[in-house]
Design a protein around this motif. Structure first.
Motif: not given
Length: 341
Positions: A296-306
């Motif tokens: 799995l690859l995790g991205l931190a979105l602009a609002d901090g959500a994963l």
């Protein structure tokens, strides 16, 4: 059992043990401390002064008003003591129905001759806050948990305990902006992640991808429905759900739902390209978990959500991405499931 647990066992909004929100018994103790303080004034003049502050407390405690809203209320024109209907004006104008017990407490104050003065509850906000903190100590409670905002949020949790739907509690408190609603959930220690979505996360091996969102628009067809939503932090999502899923969730504009994004349907690339998918986000790489079969690859979105995606769906040439690198995620509306419980 804490209030939110009793109210929404299927929806699984659980109060954390370290929540700063007042529990039901604490709220009652605080209410009693105010009543004792108001009725034990040493002089008639002090009795009126305490009644004025007590009125503001009761409007917040039973009506869930903001401090500024409570100080601006004109009881003669905005409160019907027969029906308990309170008309709240301002940017978050709404109608609030008070409980019979709250109406009885208010009636005892508003029948005073002095209460006919239009400025009866026009008090200095600083004085009101200091009084709130002092009365918290009288009740044996931490003053930081008993201020005006904490008290109005406690009223919201109390309503959840009485089985009021979450979207109606949101309207009752006047939480129009997604950020306001998120602050209420955070303050109450309410954990996001309903049972059905936690099962989806477990089955997919992900930690993220579950979001609470507010329905903004619905388009229905014969076999499916397109539901547009905004997460509480403002991210737009589109969900194309089968009609049986749509009927089960029974969404309506303004309603709050859970959403889950299938990590196997998310595509990740280094280049923005054309946002030809219904859902398109950018974020910074925060995790890269490889295992013998899949990772799995995790991205931190602009609002901090994963947001987590299957590594098998990467469109990334060598070299491998590095932490902090900006990547782009896109997925179809079919990748977003909605769930009301």
């Amino acid at each position: 059992m804490r209030p939110a647990e009793a109210a929404l066992p299927g929806f699984s909004l659980f109060l954390k043990e370290n929540s700063t929100a007042l529990a039901s018994g604490e709220l009652e103790a605080l209410t009693e401390a105010w009543a004792i303080w108001a009725s034990s004034a040493p002089t008639p003049l002090r009795s009126i002064a305490r009644a004025r502050a007590h009125l503001v407390f009761l409007l917040i405690r039973h009506g869930g008003l903001r401090l500024g809203e409570a100080l601006a209320i004109s009881p003669d024109g905005q409160l019907d003591l027969e029906s308990g209907l309170l008309e709240v004006a301002g940017d978050n104008a709404r109608r609030v129905f008070l409980s019979p017990g709250g109406v009885r407490s208010l009636r005892r104050i508003l029948t005073l001759p002095e209460a006919r003065d239009a400025n009866f509850n026009r008090l200095d906000p600083g004085f009101v806050r200091r009084t709130f903190y002092a009365l918290a100590k009288n009740a044996g409670l931490d003053s930081a948990r008993c201020g005006p905002r904490a008290l109005r949020y406690a009223r919201g949790l109390e309503l959840l305990g009485l089985h009021m739907p979450l979207n109606l509690v949101r309207e009752y408190l006047g939480l129009r902006a997604p950020g306001q609603f998120a602050a209420f959930l955070q303050f109450g220690g309410l954990q996001t992640g309903g049972k059905a979505l936690r099962e989806k996360q477990t089955s997919h091996g992900v930690r993220g991808n579950a979001f609470m969102a507010i329905v903004t628009d619905i388009e229905t067809g014969l076999k499916s429905a397109l539901v547009r939503l905004n997460t509480l932090s403002g991210l737009p999502l589109a969900s194309l759900c089968p009609m049986n899923e749509f009927i089960s969730a029974d969404p309506a504009p303004g309603q709050t739902l859970w959403t889950f994004i299938d990590p196997g349907m998310i595509f990740i690339s280094r280049h923005a390209g054309s946002p030809d998918f219904a859902n398109y986000f950018s974020g910074k790489l925060c995790s890269f978990r490889q295992d013998p079969v899949e990772g799995l690859l995790g991205l931190a979105l602009a609002d901090g959500a994963l947001l987590e995606a299957r590594i098998g769906n990467l469109e990334l040439p060598d070299p491998a991405p590095e932490n902090g690198e900006r990547l782009f995620a896109r997925f179809s509306a079919r990748a977003v499931a909605i769930c009301a419980n």
